[in-house]
Write a protein that holds these residues in place. Sequence first.
Motif, short mmCIF file in Angstrom:
data_model
loop_
_atom_site.label_atom_id
_atom_site.label_comp_id
_atom_site.label_asym_id
_atom_site.label_seq_id
_atom_site.Cartn_x
_atom_site.Cartn_y
_atom_site.Cartn_z
N LEU A 115 3.92 1.41 -1.03
CA LEU A 115 4.61 1.76 -2.32
C LEU A 115 3.66 2.24 -3.43
O LEU A 115 4.05 3.19 -4.27
N THR A 116 2.28 2.17 -3.26
CA THR A 116 1.61 2.76 -4.31
C THR A 116 1.26 4.23 -4.03
O THR A 116 1.26 5.03 -4.96
N TYR A 117 0.68 4.45 -2.82
CA TYR A 117 0.20 5.59 -2.42
C TYR A 117 0.96 6.37 -1.60
O TYR A 117 0.69 7.51 -1.32
N GLN A 118 2.22 6.09 -1.28
CA GLN A 118 3.26 6.81 -0.46
C GLN A 118 2.55 7.33 0.92
O GLN A 118 2.65 8.59 1.23
N GLU A 119 1.63 6.39 1.52
CA GLU A 119 0.73 6.91 2.68
C GLU A 119 0.70 5.72 3.47
O GLU A 119 0.50 4.70 2.72
N TYR A 169 0.86 -1.11 -0.19
CA TYR A 169 0.04 0.16 -0.15
C TYR A 169 0.74 1.34 -0.05
O TYR A 169 0.58 2.33 -0.56
#
Lengths: 205, 235
Positions: free
Chosen positions: B98-102, B96
């Motif tokens: 990695l995709t959203y930087q969150e 998660y």
Amino acid sequence: MSIMSYNGGDVIAMMGKNCVAIACDRRFGIQAQTVSTDFDKIFEMGPKLFVGLPGLATDTQTVAQRLKFRLNLYTLRENRAMKPKTFMSVVSNLLYEKRFGPYFIEPVVAGLDPKTNEPFICSLDLIGCPMVTDDFVVSGTASEQMYGMCESLWQPDLGPDDLFETISQALMNAVDRDATSGWGAKVYVIEADKVTIKTLKARMD
Amino acid sequence: MSERYSFSLTTFSPSGKLVQIEYALAAVAAGAPSVGIKATNGVVIATEKKQKSVLYDEHSIHKVEPITKHIGMVYSGMGPDNRVLMRRARKLAQQYYLTYQEEIPTPQLVQRIANVMQEYTQSGGVRPFGVSLLIAGWDMDEDRPYLFQCDPSGAYFAWKATALGKNFVNGKTFLEKRYSEDIELEDAVHTAILTLKESFEGQMTEDNIEVGISNSSGFRRLTPAEVKDYLASIG
């Protein structure tokens, strides 16, 4: 022949005081031949989130659709609006997935945070490298010209009306110096309580 | 050999139950007690970690483990099954990011883990997990605590306070009386330890229970020294 200049087109985004603006030209051409004068490159991803996708027109359409797909699923799963910064990461992820056969798009994101209304702009290269700035971002076949116009015209803390004037002048004069850009412009000014969309009639050549 | 296991081992009984899941829940109910309480400013999770012999090196292995900086997990049931889920949870959380930087929101992580657990009730050649998980997390965006339970069936529940494992019914009754909406983290830790004490045989020390807390500073396991202080105030 460069793929990025096959269709032509430009997008600018600028940061203002508690607002952002994003603007694009409206030409769709196949090399020298102009095919359409109402091809917008800016897409609404949320009530206060917009993305501009200049570059190869087919990829403009596909990437816009695929981004909306990912954003919709996120909104349904998480039951909240996506933040502009998070959206930037989603765009970056989508583009890097195609690292060795990329989409020919250099996107521009502009929006306000859904909760705090903090303004946000950024641009990415065609393989997803993000760049966040606090003044302006440009992308397209007239990028050099746009950089020159923005650098001269932009000031910090412009209100919505001044920001509209500034971004419009920057875009219009830049695309007039590019053969594959122009044929009108569309400007979006995004504030906490409203979004104003204006269509500009510029030099139609 | 492998064609023989293409069918699901979790099949419906005539009464409409998935018996394997019932048995998995029985495995959970036979496991060591664990407890979780949500306070206004954080969440506490705790478990009994009784070792069968004095030769065990108690502090080398932990039952209360972090999944991310702000989410932690404890279980009741089969330890090895928990390890598998913990690895999956950590990987899902990082994917998660990695995709959203969150950081992943706690409810999102719970949904993903519960989905994994459900897959093992409808796939060929596998059995359901023999653990129920208690996941405690702090949401930095919304500034609020979360406490979730994940069952072998894949069902998940959001709790204000709950108990799992041996004697969980008594544990929950105890919590029903002791819980209040405006309980603070300090009191919640106190209450969690008291709840564990209800079903504890023998002397409770800082070496045979584990406590973890999740608040705005993130998730962390309490050191034995901190647990000792809480135990001292109980008497």
